[in-house]
Design an enzyme around this catalytic site. Structure first.
Site, PDB file in Angstrom:
ATOM      1  N   PRO A  17     -30.291  27.788 -60.322  1.00 31.78           N
ATOM      2  CA  PRO A  17     -31.098  28.224 -59.182  1.00 31.78           C
ATOM      3  C   PRO A  17     -31.350  27.093 -58.175  1.00 31.78           C
ATOM      4  O   PRO A  17     -31.335  25.916 -58.541  1.00 31.78           O
ATOM      5  CB  PRO A  17     -32.420  28.667 -59.828  1.00 31.78           C
ATOM      6  CG  PRO A  17     -32.077  28.934 -61.256  1.00 31.78           C
ATOM      7  CD  PRO A  17     -30.959  27.995 -61.604  1.00 31.78           C
ATOM      8  N   PHE A  18     -31.543  27.485 -56.911  1.00 35.09           N
ATOM      9  CA  PHE A  18     -31.888  26.576 -55.811  1.00 35.09           C
ATOM     10  C   PHE A  18     -30.802  25.522 -55.574  1.00 35.09           C
ATOM     11  O   PHE A  18     -31.071  24.434 -55.107  1.00 35.09           O
ATOM     12  CB  PHE A  18     -33.269  25.920 -56.052  1.00 35.09           C
ATOM     13  CG  PHE A  18     -34.344  26.942 -56.309  1.00 35.09           C
ATOM     14  CD1 PHE A  18     -34.764  27.794 -55.303  1.00 35.09           C
ATOM     15  CD2 PHE A  18     -34.887  27.096 -57.583  1.00 35.09           C
ATOM     16  CE1 PHE A  18     -35.731  28.763 -55.552  1.00 35.09           C
ATOM     17  CE2 PHE A  18     -35.845  28.064 -57.834  1.00 35.09           C
ATOM     18  CZ  PHE A  18     -36.267  28.907 -56.809  1.00 35.09           C
ATOM     19  N   ARG A  19     -29.570  25.880 -55.907  1.00 32.33           N
ATOM     20  CA  ARG A  19     -28.408  25.006 -55.708  1.00 32.33           C
ATOM     21  C   ARG A  19     -28.527  23.672 -56.462  1.00 32.33           C
ATOM     22  O   ARG A  19     -27.867  22.686 -56.111  1.00 32.33           O
ATOM     23  CB  ARG A  19     -28.153  24.766 -54.208  1.00 32.33           C
ATOM     24  CG  ARG A  19     -28.237  26.027 -53.370  1.00 32.33           C
ATOM     25  CD  ARG A  19     -27.282  26.083 -52.216  1.00 32.33           C
ATOM     26  NE  ARG A  19     -25.879  26.236 -52.621  1.00 32.33           N
ATOM     27  CZ  ARG A  19     -25.311  27.353 -53.063  1.00 32.33           C
ATOM     28  NH1 ARG A  19     -26.016  28.457 -53.198  1.00 32.33           N
ATOM     29  NH2 ARG A  19     -24.051  27.385 -53.376  1.00 32.33           N
ATOM     30  N   LEU A  20     -29.378  23.662 -57.484  1.00 30.45           N
ATOM     31  CA  LEU A  20     -29.474  22.460 -58.339  1.00 30.45           C
ATOM     32  C   LEU A  20     -28.489  22.625 -59.490  1.00 30.45           C
ATOM     33  O   LEU A  20     -28.866  22.716 -60.658  1.00 30.45           O
ATOM     34  CB  LEU A  20     -30.917  22.278 -58.819  1.00 30.45           C
ATOM     35  CG  LEU A  20     -31.913  21.999 -57.681  1.00 30.45           C
ATOM     36  CD1 LEU A  20     -33.338  21.996 -58.190  1.00 30.45           C
ATOM     37  CD2 LEU A  20     -31.572  20.672 -57.002  1.00 30.45           C
ATOM     38  N   HIS A  21     -27.228  22.730 -59.114  1.00 31.19           N
ATOM     39  CA  HIS A  21     -26.182  23.053 -60.085  1.00 31.19           C
ATOM     40  C   HIS A  21     -25.954  21.891 -61.054  1.00 31.19           C
ATOM     41  O   HIS A  21     -26.316  20.760 -60.764  1.00 31.19           O
ATOM     42  CB  HIS A  21     -24.886  23.380 -59.350  1.00 31.19           C
ATOM     43  CG  HIS A  21     -25.071  24.353 -58.244  1.00 31.19           C
ATOM     44  ND1 HIS A  21     -25.611  25.604 -58.445  1.00 31.19           N
ATOM     45  CD2 HIS A  21     -24.831  24.247 -56.917  1.00 31.19           C
ATOM     46  CE1 HIS A  21     -25.671  26.238 -57.280  1.00 31.19           C
ATOM     47  NE2 HIS A  21     -25.210  25.442 -56.342  1.00 31.19           N
TER      48      HIS A  21
END
Ligand SMILES: Cc1cc2nc3c(=O)[nH]c(=O)nc-3n(C[C@H](O)[C@H](O)[C@H](O)COP(=O)(O)O)c2cc1C
Length: 205
Positions: A182-186
């Site tokens: 989530p939230f591009r905190l890959h």
């Protein structure tokens, strides 16, 4: 000592060999019903150092590498003649995963190419003979005439593999596993190979 983050990335499967994780992720993509899960972007570079990318299908993957088949007179094959290094990229969503592979490219053996070609459906074998891949086509009818002509020549049974159609194996030197969060905190885990040993490194997203 494995970090908690790495354990999280790979969940319960603590695999030190990224090829094993690749197989597990590919199986997962199939289970999720991804359309064409073996489709991968193939990046090559021409003699002017200009890159090109297109999709191809992965036909085999193991410790030796990632194999696809194509026409040896196509632009991608010309690129690989000039610069025998390629970049592959798989993307499966769901479950939201990417795998990147970079490495040197070799031709598969004649036996391997023949065995795979002979396993293909009749019309796929005919098509490989009929297509002068990426050459200008004077309307779809020209392709249909070429297919009809090959069908007359080889009405049934054995269709010989054309000399200009074979497999290429990308021998992985780098594999990166990417997992959507989530939230591009890959999460990203990059592996580089030295001989048979893989070194892993986590990366910022
Ligand atoms: C999903 C998908 C899979 C493809 N698989 C292959 C393949 O396995 N081999 C191939 O030669 N072309 C395949 N193609 C066609 C290539 O993307 C490309 O159009 C063709 O190989 C010519 O590329 P080139 O002119 O760069 O050599 C595929 C296309 C798509 C969309």
């Amino acid at each position: 000592m494995r970090s908690a983050r790495r354990q999280y990335l790979l969940e319960s499967a603590l695999m030190t060999n990224p090829l094993h994780t690749f197989q597990a992720w590919l199986d997962d993509a199939k289970r999720h019903g991804v359309h064409e899960p073996t489709a991968m972007a193939l990046g090559t570079v021409d003699e002017h150092n200009h890159p090109s990318v297109r999709m191809v299908l992965l036909k085999h993957a193991d410790e030796q590498g990632f194999v696809f088949y194509t026409n040896t007179e196509s632009p991608k094959a010309m690129d690989l003649d000039h610069c025998p290094f390629a970049s592959l990229c798989f993307y499966w969503n769901p479950p939201g995963r990417q795998v990147r592979v970079n490495g040197r490219v070799e031709l598969v053996s004649i036996e391997e190419a023949d065995a795979y070609f002979n396993s293909r459906p009749y019309l796929s074998r005919i098509g490989a003979r009929a297509s002068r891949q990426s050459q200008p086509l004077d309307g779809y009818a020209e392709l249909e005439r070429a297919v009809a002509s090959e069908m007359l020549r080889y009405p049934r049974g054995h269709v010989p593999r054309p000399k200009n159609w074979t497999g290429y194996r990308v021998i992985p030197q780098m594999i990166e596993l990417w997992k959507e969060r989530p939230f591009r905190l890959h999460e990203r885990l990059q592996y580089t190979r030295t001989g048979n040993h893989w070194t892993e490194q986590e990366l910022f997203p």
